[in-house]
Design a protein around this motif. Sequence first.
Motif, short mmCIF file in Angstrom:
data_model
loop_
_atom_site.label_atom_id
_atom_site.label_comp_id
_atom_site.label_asym_id
_atom_site.label_seq_id
_atom_site.Cartn_x
_atom_site.Cartn_y
_atom_site.Cartn_z
N THR A 34 0.81 -1.21 0.00
CA THR A 34 0.00 0.00 0.00
C THR A 34 0.85 1.27 0.00
N PHE A 35 2.15 1.14 0.15
CA PHE A 35 3.09 2.25 0.04
C PHE A 35 3.87 2.03 -1.25
N ASN A 36 3.91 3.03 -2.11
CA ASN A 36 4.41 2.86 -3.48
C ASN A 36 5.69 2.05 -3.63
N PRO A 37 6.75 2.30 -2.84
CA PRO A 37 7.98 1.52 -3.03
C PRO A 37 7.78 0.01 -2.82
N GLY A 38 6.82 -0.36 -1.96
CA GLY A 38 6.56 -1.78 -1.76
C GLY A 38 5.98 -2.43 -3.01
N LEU A 39 5.02 -1.75 -3.63
CA LEU A 39 4.43 -2.26 -4.86
C LEU A 39 5.44 -2.22 -5.99
N GLU A 40 6.27 -1.18 -6.00
CA GLU A 40 7.28 -1.05 -7.06
C GLU A 40 8.35 -2.13 -6.93
N LEU A 41 8.66 -2.54 -5.69
CA LEU A 41 9.57 -3.67 -5.50
C LEU A 41 8.99 -4.93 -6.13
N LEU A 42 7.71 -5.18 -5.89
CA LEU A 42 7.07 -6.37 -6.47
C LEU A 42 7.08 -6.30 -8.00
N ALA A 43 6.85 -5.10 -8.55
CA ALA A 43 6.90 -4.93 -10.00
C ALA A 43 8.30 -5.16 -10.54
N GLY A 44 9.32 -4.69 -9.79
CA GLY A 44 10.70 -4.92 -10.21
C GLY A 44 11.06 -6.39 -10.21
N LEU A 45 10.62 -7.11 -9.18
CA LEU A 45 10.87 -8.56 -9.13
C LEU A 45 10.20 -9.27 -10.30
N ALA A 46 8.94 -8.91 -10.56
CA ALA A 46 8.23 -9.53 -11.69
C ALA A 46 8.95 -9.27 -13.00
N ALA A 67 6.12 2.29 6.31
CA ALA A 67 4.89 2.45 5.54
C ALA A 67 4.70 3.85 4.98
N ASP A 68 5.71 4.71 5.13
CA ASP A 68 5.66 6.03 4.53
C ASP A 68 7.09 6.55 4.38
N SER A 69 7.22 7.70 3.73
CA SER A 69 8.55 8.22 3.42
C SER A 69 9.35 8.55 4.67
N GLY A 70 8.68 9.12 5.67
CA GLY A 70 9.39 9.46 6.89
C GLY A 70 9.95 8.24 7.58
N ALA A 71 9.16 7.17 7.65
CA ALA A 71 9.62 5.94 8.29
C ALA A 71 10.76 5.30 7.50
N MET A 72 10.70 5.40 6.19
CA MET A 72 11.77 4.84 5.36
C MET A 72 13.08 5.58 5.62
N GLN A 101 18.51 6.06 8.21
CA GLN A 101 19.37 6.92 9.02
C GLN A 101 19.84 6.21 10.29
N ASN A 102 18.92 5.50 10.94
CA ASN A 102 19.24 4.85 12.21
C ASN A 102 19.91 3.50 12.05
N GLY A 103 19.97 2.99 10.83
CA GLY A 103 20.53 1.67 10.61
C GLY A 103 19.57 0.55 10.96
N ASP A 104 18.28 0.88 11.17
CA ASP A 104 17.28 -0.16 11.40
C ASP A 104 17.12 -1.04 10.16
N ALA A 105 17.39 -0.45 9.01
CA ALA A 105 17.42 -1.20 7.74
C ALA A 105 18.71 -0.85 7.02
N TRP A 106 19.36 -1.87 6.48
CA TRP A 106 20.58 -1.64 5.70
C TRP A 106 20.27 -1.47 4.22
N ILE A 107 19.15 -2.02 3.78
CA ILE A 107 18.81 -2.00 2.36
C ILE A 107 17.30 -1.96 2.21
N VAL A 108 16.82 -1.12 1.28
CA VAL A 108 15.38 -0.92 1.07
C VAL A 108 15.11 -0.61 -0.39
N PRO A 109 13.90 -0.89 -0.90
CA PRO A 109 13.50 -0.34 -2.19
C PRO A 109 13.14 1.13 -1.99
N TRP A 110 13.71 2.02 -2.81
CA TRP A 110 13.56 3.44 -2.54
C TRP A 110 13.74 4.23 -3.83
#
Length: 347
Positions: free
Chosen positions: A168-180, A212-217, A222-231
């Motif tokens: 429901t957040f664009n980068p998540g759907l775009e990741l699925l489209a990239g995989l496909a 689930a939104d740009s701020g959280a991403m 920034q905090n290193g909670d994620a090392w890699i993300v679709p963005w």
Amino acid sequence: MLTGCSVDTGASSDNGSELAGQTLTVTAFAGAWSETFTKAFVEPFEARTGAKVQFVPGGGAEWLTKLRAANGENPPYDLIALTPDLSGQAARANILEPLDTSKISNWDELSPVLVERAGVDGTTFGLPLTTGSTGLAYRKDLVPTPPTDWSDLFKPEYCGHVGLPPLTFNPGLELLAGLANEQGGTLGDEAANTKAMESLAQLKGCVSTYPADSGAMQTALQNGDAWIVPWWDGRAFAMEQNGVDIGFVYPESGPVGALTSYYLAKGSTKSDLAYEFLSEMSKPENMKVFAEGTWYAASNTTIEYSEEFAARIQYGNDVYEKFAWIDYPTVLPQITGLQEEWNELFA
């Protein structure tokens, strides 16, 4: 954030324009985006015409809801920024006005690929502003070997450190489209959907956060909670410019296109003023300021970007044609079912 704010540059028209003194209501994303938008388009427009621009900050879904409520009568905005997942819904709801491109200067300089993507069902509705590319952003200080394609997300060294947005957040759907796309399919096709979701299942137990939104991403990176993300490329390069040790990769099989365009609300009583503003937006010198300020390539194909921008951002008609664009009319009706599968995997 829900109230409009007037942008007054203090400039006055010296050309006797009949537009002087009028006010155009324009939606804009808040923060640095609006600040750059003001510098690139609003200030030269107000200086040239003597008119004023009133911003309404917010997001596309909120703007679409209010346009639907107006139903083409006394709309709350004259010009609206929308992405393709929302513009099609708005056009089919008959709350947007098709554009008369003869009233927009420099229209012939705009990328035909992006013009087509800003349209709906073959009709020209939107002026494409900028396009982003969705790829993979990563922390350079934490990821010794950069990824090269979407499926690299499944490598063992990333397990426990992947940021996975919901569909429901664009980068998540775009990741699925990239995989496909990497797998030789197209998101929206049942077989491609199934194969992409089966691949995504490899991340079960490896996801560290679900932004689930740009701020959280941004916070997760920034905090290193994620090392890699679709963005998006522009967001990643902006973070790098602000001192975060971020890298960005355009996947070898193709990034996914993410377009922002401007649309004329049906029922606007300021259409003449709106077309003047769209003409201001189309100028290469103005689009260059906005593109280099946001790290998103603009639609005018005559722009000569700075060396720094051109070295980092992939742009041009040949690039856009190879994007894995999402077919939203096909995919959107499937979102609920796909998100339910996603929930079962990552609950």
